[in-house]
Every structure is written in C-alpha cells, then in structure tokens.
Design a protein around this motif. Structure first.
Motif, mmCIF file in Angstrom:
data_model
loop_
_atom_site.group_PDB
_atom_site.id
_atom_site.type_symbol
_atom_site.label_atom_id
_atom_site.label_comp_id
_atom_site.label_asym_id
_atom_site.label_seq_id
_atom_site.Cartn_x
_atom_site.Cartn_y
_atom_site.Cartn_z
ATOM 1 N N GLN A 83 -66.251 23.205 9.921
ATOM 2 C CA GLN A 83 -66.297 22.953 11.299
ATOM 3 C C GLN A 83 -64.687 23.179 11.503
ATOM 4 O O GLN A 83 -64.244 23.493 12.494
ATOM 5 C CB GLN A 83 -66.644 21.642 11.799
ATOM 6 N N GLU A 84 -63.843 22.396 10.615
ATOM 7 C CA GLU A 84 -62.352 22.648 11.015
ATOM 8 C C GLU A 84 -61.929 23.811 10.826
ATOM 9 O O GLU A 84 -60.879 24.338 11.363
ATOM 10 C CB GLU A 84 -61.570 21.590 9.950
ATOM 11 N N GLY A 90 -61.127 30.172 15.533
ATOM 12 C CA GLY A 90 -61.303 30.380 16.655
ATOM 13 C C GLY A 90 -62.822 30.956 16.845
ATOM 14 O O GLY A 90 -63.162 31.561 17.854
ATOM 15 N N PHE A 91 -63.540 30.990 15.693
ATOM 16 C CA PHE A 91 -64.668 31.491 15.725
ATOM 17 C C PHE A 91 -65.611 30.874 14.595
ATOM 18 O O PHE A 91 -65.169 30.125 13.698
ATOM 19 C CB PHE A 91 -65.047 33.074 15.401
ATOM 20 N N GLN A 92 -66.926 30.688 14.752
ATOM 21 C CA GLN A 92 -67.787 30.254 13.899
ATOM 22 C C GLN A 92 -67.854 30.957 12.512
ATOM 23 O O GLN A 92 -68.062 32.177 12.502
ATOM 24 C CB GLN A 92 -69.269 30.058 14.390
ATOM 25 N N VAL A 93 -67.698 30.090 11.507
ATOM 26 C CA VAL A 93 -67.604 30.615 9.998
ATOM 27 C C VAL A 93 -68.949 30.366 9.361
ATOM 28 O O VAL A 93 -69.449 28.888 9.615
ATOM 29 C CB VAL A 93 -66.287 30.178 9.244
ATOM 30 N N TYR A 108 -61.525 25.619 1.803
ATOM 31 C CA TYR A 108 -61.410 26.445 3.115
ATOM 32 C C TYR A 108 -60.049 26.541 3.667
ATOM 33 O O TYR A 108 -59.362 25.738 3.529
ATOM 34 C CB TYR A 108 -62.214 25.380 4.321
ATOM 35 N N GLN A 109 -59.831 27.934 4.013
ATOM 36 C CA GLN A 109 -58.432 28.223 4.220
ATOM 37 C C GLN A 109 -58.420 29.086 5.553
ATOM 38 O O GLN A 109 -59.525 30.096 5.717
ATOM 39 C CB GLN A 109 -57.988 28.885 3.119
ATOM 40 N N LEU A 115 -57.941 35.043 9.809
ATOM 41 C CA LEU A 115 -58.793 35.299 8.733
ATOM 42 C C LEU A 115 -59.318 34.147 8.223
ATOM 43 O O LEU A 115 -58.519 33.054 7.851
ATOM 44 C CB LEU A 115 -58.148 36.244 7.792
ATOM 45 N N ALA A 116 -60.550 33.854 8.193
ATOM 46 C CA ALA A 116 -61.395 32.594 7.570
ATOM 47 C C ALA A 116 -61.633 32.849 6.182
ATOM 48 O O ALA A 116 -62.272 33.970 5.905
ATOM 49 C CB ALA A 116 -62.341 32.163 8.188
#
Length: 200
Positions: A83-84, A90-93, A108-109, A115-116
């Motif tokens: 969630q963080e 800025g978008f759902q991962v 999580y980075q 870029l997620a």
C-alpha cells in the motif's frame, strides 16, 4: 700526395703540445629560436585547455550536491508495504500470489520516474516484479536470450525470454502500464503460467 708532406721535429712537437693543452668539449646543439617559441606556445596551449576542460569534466562526475543527494545515482525509496509503495509511485501495484518457492521476505522499492519494484525472497530463489506507467521496458534486463515465447494472458501478449525451454524474464504492457517479472532461477512455461495467473 702524402709522400710529399714532410713534418719536421719542431712541427711535430708543436702539434703534440697543442693537442695536450686543448680541452675538447662536446658542442651544444642550439635549438633555433623559432622552434623554442613553438614548443613554449604548445605547452601554454595545453595548460589553458586543461584549465578550461578539467572543471567541466569534474562537474560531470557523480558527486554530492548541497541537498545531500548524489548526482548520477538513483535515489531509491524503501516502502514498508504494498500500500505504501502504491502511494509512493501513484498507482496500484499488484502482488504475486503463486510462486514456485516459499517466500521468506518481501521488499518494496520506489524508483524516480514512477517505477515500482517488489522483490520476493526465498531461501535460494527470488522473483522481482516491476511496474511502470507508460510503454517503456521496466525490466532493466538487457541480456541476449537465445529463446523467446509469447503467451496470451487475459488478452495481453506476455513475452518470455530465456534459454532453451526455461525462461527467466516476462515482459508485457496493458496499454497504460508496463510490467516485468524476473526470476533468479529459470522456469518452465507451465510455471510461468502459474505465476502470471496468480498475479492480483
């Protein structure tokens, strides 16, 4: 001709005395003045060029700016949850639910540019999921794989890349976002189908 030359005793003594008293020193080769000027001008030109280009060269090297961020080095932001991470980029991962090993840790980075990255770690294996807004290639993997396979998953074409019948990388786009999944140990087509179907 040589038989006609007569050297008297007095002449011989005088020649030998002159040879003994004369100091022979090697002659210095003098460099013409114009050549000296050209050499000095060349040295000065090198100094001027060095003084002008060195600061520019140093400015291009990675270094610290006043804000404390290193130039030329990407700033990666760690997140504590999916969630963080989604809020940072800025978008759902999405997350991967069906992996071929037991997950012991998840990282999580967020990278600059939105870029997620989610890394699933096991005892001996890992899987990296990346998502990027737009149609770029988020994988960062530029390996020359010998084999590719295209799968159709939920209407999208997923390209698998690998060696022989085992694949290490999957890349696809949905028109809004680009995705990549990379595994540390190459997997079969069946395993990849399971991984992709377990993405939610």
């Amino acid at each position: 001709m040589m038989d006609r030359i007569v050297v008297t005793q007095e002449m011989q003594t005088r020649i030998l005395r002159t040879i003994r008293t004369t100091e022979f020193q090697p002659r210095r080769r003098s460099v013409p003045i114009p050549a000296r000027r050209v050499a000095i001008a060349a040295c000065l030109a090198l100094l001027v060029i060095g003084a002008v280009t060195l600061p520019r060269f140093q400015a291009q090297l990675p270094g610290e700016d006043p804000s404390g961020v290193q130039n030329g080095v990407w700033s990666i932001t760690q997140a504590s949850s999916l969630q963080e991470l989604s809020q940072l980029v800025g978008f759902q991962v999405e997350e991967l639910g069906d992996l071929p090993f037991a997950v012991t840790e998840t990282e999580y980075q967020a990278y600059p540019g939105g870029l997620a990255e989610v890394i699933y770690l096991g005892e001996t294996q890992s899987v990296t999921l990346r998502k990027l807004a737009g149609d770029g290639d988020p994988s960062g993997d530029y390996s020359a794989y010998s084999n590719t396979l295209v799968l159709t998953m939920e209407g999208y074409s997923v390209t698998l890349s690998g060696e022989g019948s085992l694949y290490s990388l999957a890349v696809w786009k949905d028109g809004i976002y680009s995705y990549s999944i990379r595994v540390s140990q190459a997997c079969s087509e069946e395993t990849w189908v399971s991984i992709l179907e377990g993405m939610k």
